[in-house]
Enzyme design. Structure first.
Site, PDB file in Angstrom:
ATOM      1  N   ARG A 266       0.841  -1.200   0.000  1.00  0.00           N
ATOM      2  CA  ARG A 266       0.000   0.000   0.000  1.00  0.00           C
ATOM      3  C   ARG A 266       0.875   1.248   0.000  1.00  0.00           C
ATOM      4  O   ARG A 266       1.762   1.386   0.836  1.00  0.00           O
ATOM      5  CB  ARG A 266      -0.930   0.001   1.216  1.00  0.00           C
ATOM      6  CG  ARG A 266      -1.863  -1.203   1.236  1.00  0.00           C
ATOM      7  CD  ARG A 266      -2.834  -1.174   2.376  1.00  0.00           C
ATOM      8  NE  ARG A 266      -3.621  -2.410   2.414  1.00  0.00           N
ATOM      9  CZ  ARG A 266      -4.552  -2.693   3.308  1.00  0.00           C
ATOM     10  NH1 ARG A 266      -4.813  -1.810   4.254  1.00  0.00           N
ATOM     11  NH2 ARG A 266      -5.213  -3.830   3.264  1.00  0.00           N
ATOM     12  N   ARG A 281       3.153   2.084  10.556  1.00  0.00           N
ATOM     13  CA  ARG A 281       2.665   2.377   9.206  1.00  0.00           C
ATOM     14  C   ARG A 281       3.727   1.930   8.210  1.00  0.00           C
ATOM     15  O   ARG A 281       4.829   2.469   8.179  1.00  0.00           O
ATOM     16  CB  ARG A 281       2.364   3.872   9.036  1.00  0.00           C
ATOM     17  CG  ARG A 281       1.624   4.177   7.733  1.00  0.00           C
ATOM     18  CD  ARG A 281       1.044   5.580   7.767  1.00  0.00           C
ATOM     19  NE  ARG A 281       0.069   5.736   8.830  1.00  0.00           N
ATOM     20  CZ  ARG A 281      -1.219   5.385   8.716  1.00  0.00           C
ATOM     21  NH1 ARG A 281      -1.665   4.843   7.606  1.00  0.00           N
ATOM     22  NH2 ARG A 281      -2.041   5.557   9.719  1.00  0.00           N
ATOM     23  N   GLU A 353      -5.035  -1.040  15.136  1.00  0.00           N
ATOM     24  CA  GLU A 353      -5.872  -1.906  14.302  1.00  0.00           C
ATOM     25  C   GLU A 353      -5.054  -3.077  13.749  1.00  0.00           C
ATOM     26  O   GLU A 353      -3.992  -2.883  13.166  1.00  0.00           O
ATOM     27  CB  GLU A 353      -6.471  -1.121  13.139  1.00  0.00           C
ATOM     28  CG  GLU A 353      -7.362  -1.973  12.236  1.00  0.00           C
ATOM     29  CD  GLU A 353      -7.742  -1.271  10.948  1.00  0.00           C
ATOM     30  OE1 GLU A 353      -8.044  -1.970   9.963  1.00  0.00           O
ATOM     31  OE2 GLU A 353      -7.716  -0.021  10.914  1.00  0.00           O
ATOM     32  N   SER A 356      -9.763  -6.025  10.195  1.00  0.00           N
ATOM     33  CA  SER A 356     -11.003  -5.377   9.807  1.00  0.00           C
ATOM     34  C   SER A 356     -11.881  -6.442   9.173  1.00  0.00           C
ATOM     35  O   SER A 356     -11.445  -7.134   8.249  1.00  0.00           O
ATOM     36  CB  SER A 356     -10.715  -4.242   8.815  1.00  0.00           C
ATOM     37  OG  SER A 356     -11.884  -3.522   8.520  1.00  0.00           O
ATOM     38  N   ARG A 395       0.945  -5.012  13.008  1.00  0.00           N
ATOM     39  CA  ARG A 395       0.507  -4.474  14.296  1.00  0.00           C
ATOM     40  C   ARG A 395       0.448  -5.575  15.351  1.00  0.00           C
ATOM     41  O   ARG A 395       0.673  -5.333  16.538  1.00  0.00           O
ATOM     42  CB  ARG A 395      -0.873  -3.828  14.145  1.00  0.00           C
ATOM     43  CG  ARG A 395      -0.925  -2.750  13.039  1.00  0.00           C
ATOM     44  CD  ARG A 395      -0.427  -1.429  13.537  1.00  0.00           C
ATOM     45  NE  ARG A 395      -0.486  -0.373  12.537  1.00  0.00           N
ATOM     46  CZ  ARG A 395      -1.598   0.269  12.159  1.00  0.00           C
ATOM     47  NH1 ARG A 395      -2.759  -0.088  12.670  1.00  0.00           N
ATOM     48  NH2 ARG A 395      -1.529   1.231  11.292  1.00  0.00           N
TER      49      ARG A 395
END
Length: 431
Positions: A266, A281, A353, A356, A395
């Site tokens: 990403r 990140r 996070e 999801s 994470r």
């Protein structure tokens, strides 16, 4: 992609959904779409009428020629003019339909009634209160960067040298621990939760991104290999969902459940200035993904099952976590309902996070044309697609390293991973 019939019949509901998603600026697109749709209907109706006339007159011309009585020249000239008008309408219809599709592709999915209203992540609701485990951290804890460097298991500096910031390198026992996490999660999902394992390509074509909703809306977030017109996947959801693109599935096979490991890429455009240290990140990370194809009436039950499957991993690893129900202003454009599972970081003193879990209903299936026949004589329906991270390791690795650290500076390996790592501890002497 939304069903155009829903927009025609209930435009006010679409406008309300856009407002709930904090996308009021997109409201004019609904009126624009309906205007284009009206023009399209007019063109199609006029074209159909002309084609019917042409067919009727063509038969008359054939009858005249067959009988040898009278002249058909005037009729032939008239039909030539009609054919030119039909061709002109067809030329207008193509661009008009492209404009309609562009708007439809950009509109977000509808929201499930249980999604709480809210403007931002600050208004997400706690669905499950924090699940905690007991750890002896009665000493100054190190963050994952400090642990990774002191134990020589993570190397972000050399990753940046080789590729750029946001591309981590796992070293020695760090690499073994990462591989253990991936294998453990895949084994759990396939052996205990009933998923079929898939190992997908890490590159896809544009049609695949379009099918799951990453294109064109999130085109700036994906890495593009221009020469081959291929894109690095942002998640295994993309290739896995597109395995059945354009297919009519056998209803007897539903639900279909897949679990897949992949690297994920990403660009995270626009994220600069946020906390970018270490795994907080990154541009490349590893993830085990769960994807389901279900009948419409079964999809929300399947969503809860996916969430439970993701939670089971954290419970087995004894990683503290909580579950959020995302509000209307924070949920992704593609999802009708979404849970975020967040793991606790002792060093950062906040939740991060790690998963999801989303239901897309028929939004992706409509874009990718994935259908099934409920019964032998029934009209085909679009399946519902769902996905969930089961889980992303970046994470998760932060929370794992920080919770399992010792006062001496080593890291204990979670018991369920020791079968995979073949060691119980990562100490200062790690190589």
């Amino acid at each position: 992609m939304l069903d155009i019939n829903i927009i025609r019949q209930h435009p006010e509901e679409i406008i309300s959904m856009l407002r709930n998603r904090q996308l009021a600026s997109e409201e004019p697109k609904v009126a624009q779409l309906l205007d284009l749709d009206k023009k399209r209907k007019g063109l199609v109706q006029r074209s159909d009428d002309l084609k019917a006339m042409r067919n009727k007159v063509s038969k008359e011309i054939a009858d005249i020629k067959k009988s040898g009585v009278g002249s058909s020249e005037v009729l032939i000239l008239q039909m030539k003019s009609v054919s030119e008008e039909i061709a002109g309408m067809s030329a207008l219809l193509g661009p008009l339909e492209e404009d309609m599709e562009a708007i439809l592709l950009g509109l977000p999915n509808k929201l499930h009634p249980s999604v709480p209203p809210g403007r931002s992540a600050d208004e997400n609701q706690i669905f499950k209160e924090p699940v905690t485990f007991t750890y002896d951290l009665d000493f100054p804890v190190k963050n994952h960067l400090e642990l990774g460097k002191s134990l020589r298991i993570l190397d972000f500096e050399r990753g940046a040298k080789v590729c750029g910031a946001g591309f981590p390198v796992y070293i020695g026992k760090g690499a073994r621990l990462e591989r253990a996490l991936i294998n453990f999660m895949l084994d759990c999902h396939t052996e205990r939760h009933g998923y079929t394992e898939v190992f997908p390509p890490f590159f896809v074509n544009q049609e695949s991104l379009r099918g799951t909703g990453q294109w064109p809306k999130f085109a700036d977030q994906v890495y593009h290999m221009e020469e081959d017109d291929l894109y690095a996947i942002p998640t295994a959801e993309v290739p896995i969902t597109n395995l059945h693109r354009g297919e009519m599935l056998d209803a007897k096979t539903l639900p279909i459940s897949y679990a897949a490991y992949s690297a994920c890429f990403r660009r995270e455009a626009g994220s600069y200035g946020k906390d970018t240290r270490g795994f907080l990140r990154v541009h490349q990370f590893n993830k085990v993904e769960m994807v389901k194809f279900t009948r419409p009436e079964e999809s929300y039950e399947a969503l809860e099952k996916i969430r439970e499957n993701a939670e089971a991993i954290l419970i087995a690893l004894k990683i503290p976590y909580r579950v959020l129900l995302l509000c209307s202003g924070d949920i992704s454009a593609n999802a009708t309902k979404c849970y975020d599972i967040e793991v606790w970081s002792p060093a950062e003193q906040k939740y991060l996070e790690a998963s999801s879990c989303s239901n897309f209903e028929d939004y992706q299936a409509r874009r990718a044309n994935i259908r099934f026949k409920p019964e032998s004589n029934a009209k085909p329906e679009f399946v519902h697609t769902l996905n969930g991270s089961g889980l992303a390791t970046s994470r998760l690795m932060v929370s794992l390293l920080e919770h399992y650290q010792t006062a001496e500076g080593s890291v204990m390996v979670p018991e369920v991973l020791r079968h995979y790592t073949r060691f119980d501890e990562i100490s200062q002497a790690a190589e």
